[in-house]
Write a protein that holds these residues in place. Structure first.
Motif, short mmCIF file in Angstrom:
data_model
loop_
_atom_site.label_atom_id
_atom_site.label_comp_id
_atom_site.label_asym_id
_atom_site.label_seq_id
_atom_site.Cartn_x
_atom_site.Cartn_y
_atom_site.Cartn_z
N HIS A 1 0.83 -1.20 0.00
CA HIS A 1 0.00 0.00 0.00
C HIS A 1 0.87 1.26 0.00
N ARG A 2 1.86 1.28 0.88
CA ARG A 2 2.70 2.48 0.99
C ARG A 2 3.48 2.76 -0.29
N SER A 3 3.84 1.70 -0.99
CA SER A 3 4.60 1.89 -2.24
C SER A 3 3.72 2.25 -3.43
N GLY A 4 2.40 2.21 -3.23
CA GLY A 4 1.49 2.57 -4.31
C GLY A 4 1.11 1.43 -5.23
N ARG A 5 1.54 0.21 -4.91
CA ARG A 5 1.18 -0.93 -5.76
C ARG A 5 -0.33 -1.17 -5.71
N ILE A 6 -0.90 -1.10 -4.52
CA ILE A 6 -2.32 -1.35 -4.33
C ILE A 6 -2.83 -0.42 -3.24
N ARG A 7 -4.15 -0.40 -3.06
CA ARG A 7 -4.76 0.15 -1.85
C ARG A 7 -5.12 -1.02 -0.96
N ALA A 8 -4.89 -0.87 0.35
CA ALA A 8 -5.12 -2.00 1.24
C ALA A 8 -5.50 -1.54 2.63
N THR B 1 -17.31 -2.75 5.54
CA THR B 1 -17.15 -1.32 5.82
C THR B 1 -15.76 -0.84 5.43
N LEU B 2 -14.74 -1.62 5.79
CA LEU B 2 -13.36 -1.24 5.42
C LEU B 2 -13.20 -1.23 3.90
N GLY B 3 -13.86 -2.13 3.21
CA GLY B 3 -13.79 -2.15 1.75
C GLY B 3 -14.43 -0.94 1.12
N GLU B 4 -15.45 -0.42 1.76
CA GLU B 4 -16.21 0.70 1.19
C GLU B 4 -15.60 2.06 1.51
N ARG B 5 -14.80 2.14 2.57
CA ARG B 5 -14.34 3.44 3.04
C ARG B 5 -12.89 3.69 2.63
N THR B 6 -12.66 4.76 1.89
CA THR B 6 -11.29 5.10 1.50
C THR B 6 -10.45 5.54 2.69
N ASP B 7 -11.11 6.10 3.73
CA ASP B 7 -10.36 6.53 4.90
C ASP B 7 -9.94 5.37 5.79
N ALA B 8 -10.30 4.14 5.38
CA ALA B 8 -9.81 2.95 6.10
C ALA B 8 -8.47 2.48 5.57
N ASP B 9 -8.04 3.02 4.44
CA ASP B 9 -6.88 2.48 3.74
C ASP B 9 -5.58 2.75 4.49
N GLY B 10 -4.63 1.81 4.33
CA GLY B 10 -3.26 2.01 4.78
C GLY B 10 -2.97 1.64 6.21
N ARG B 11 -3.90 0.95 6.89
CA ARG B 11 -3.67 0.60 8.27
C ARG B 11 -4.55 -0.58 8.68
N ALA B 12 -4.33 -1.07 9.89
CA ALA B 12 -5.14 -2.13 10.46
C ALA B 12 -6.18 -1.54 11.40
N TRP B 13 -7.32 -2.25 11.51
CA TRP B 13 -8.41 -1.85 12.39
C TRP B 13 -8.89 -3.07 13.17
N HIS B 14 -9.25 -2.87 14.43
CA HIS B 14 -9.89 -3.93 15.20
C HIS B 14 -11.38 -3.90 14.91
N LEU B 15 -11.92 -5.01 14.45
CA LEU B 15 -13.32 -5.06 14.03
C LEU B 15 -14.25 -5.06 15.24
N PRO B 16 -15.43 -4.49 15.08
CA PRO B 16 -16.37 -4.42 16.20
C PRO B 16 -16.80 -5.81 16.68
N ALA B 17 -16.94 -5.94 17.99
CA ALA B 17 -17.41 -7.16 18.61
C ALA B 17 -18.15 -6.79 19.88
#
Length: 308
Positions: A139-146, A202-218
């Motif tokens: 992601h950081r290198s610009g190969r993909i968004r992740a 939700t992470l797939g739909e949101r561009t502001d989710a890109d480039g990092r990890a998130w703990h999913l709701p539980a």
């Protein structure tokens, strides 16, 4: 722009939950597995090969990476699988959403947040660290968004290859002892499969989710004893519960390779193990999470129909 959502590992518990959630939401879905069934969205491909990964991801807007090697082969095979999938995602010009877990942190003494260092020293934890770094570097290198969505142990309809699966739900329905892997009285985050799927989407739909990890709701953490009480309350019958101790795990592991593998990460079983999802809730929430009583009832119902 493509509206195709590709789910890799769609025959597994998380992958099938993601595919179902996407379909229910009206998305166009390609459900990828090695031995795909006859459904209209099913696509057969071996994503451990470059050719298979490129074919599986072709035309995708978002790729949900829910495929994984066998548990005992993570260290040997997970990084290579990830490199191959990155090639397929890059060729498609798609976004990658990784169905991740909490192994990268190693043993911790407080609720886990995304700013914790990657401190795992065991082979599976190091493998997951390498996988996550490969994805974030791409992601950081610009190969993909992740982006990555991390969840703790899960349960739910379709969840059979999980420590909160048949030895809990099928056992209770059969009137047998429901067994919790680890200390019965330590708080533990457990995630409901449809909630994991909704979080990943939700992470797939949101561009502001890109480039990092998130703990999913539980839902709120529970002890093993509290969770098994919910199971028996919904299943009926005389409650029979037990915890699998470290000593018992070692003994059973002499004959059962799957149980033997659990020893490597026993720190997830003998102490408080809590995932803090407040960053996700603040950024994208408030996200709906299924109360454990409701999730347990739905899971038991799925097991009843499976046994019928």
């Amino acid at each position: 722009m493509s509206d195709l959502h590709v789910v890799l590992g769609a025959s597994g518990a998380i992958g099938s939950a993601v595919a179902a959630e996407l379909t229910a939401g009206g998305h166009r879905v390609r459900a990828v597995s090695r031995g795909a069934g006859a459904g209209p969205d099913d696509f057969r491909a071996d994503v451990t090969t470059t050719e298979g990964a490129i074919a599986a991801c072709a035309g995708a807007a978002v790729v949900y990476q829910c495929a994984q090697p066998k548990y005992g082969r993570w260290a040997e095979e997970f990084p290579g699988l990830t490199r191959t999938i990155l090639t397929g995602v890059e060729a498609a010009g798609a976004k990658l959403v990784m169905a991740d877990n909490l192994y990268v942190y190693g043993p911790v003494d407080r609720p886990m947040t995304e700013d914790l260092p990657y401190a795992a020293t065991n082979p599976k934890g190091r493998a997951r660290t390498e996988v996550d770094n490969l994805i974030l570097d791409a992601h950081r290198s610009g190969r993909i968004r992740a982006t990555l969505g991390r969840a703790s142990d899960y349960y739910g309809p379709g969840g059979v290859n999980t420590v909160i699966g048949p030895t809990v739900f099928a056992a209770a329905l059969a009137g047998k002892t429901a067994r919790w892997v680890g200390d019965l009285d330590q708080p533990h985050t457990v995630a409901y499969l449809p909630d994991i799927a909704a979080g990943l989407i939700t992470l797939g739909e949101r561009t502001d989710a890109d480039g990092r990890a998130w703990h999913l709701p539980a839902a709120a953490p529970v002890t093993g004893r509290e969770f098994l009480d919910l199971v028996w309350a919904a299943a009926g019958g005389k409650p029979r519960v037990a915890g699998l101790s470290r000593t018992a795990q070692r003994l059973i592991g002499l004959f059962n390779p799957t149980v033997r593998e659990l020893g490597e990460t026993w720190y997830q079983r003998d102490r408080t193990f809590i995932s803090d999802d407040s960053a996700f809730q603040k950024a994208f929430g408030p996200a709906k999470v299924t109360p454990h009583a409701e999730g347990v009832a739905a899971t038991l119902d799925w097991y009843r129909h499976r046994a019928a």
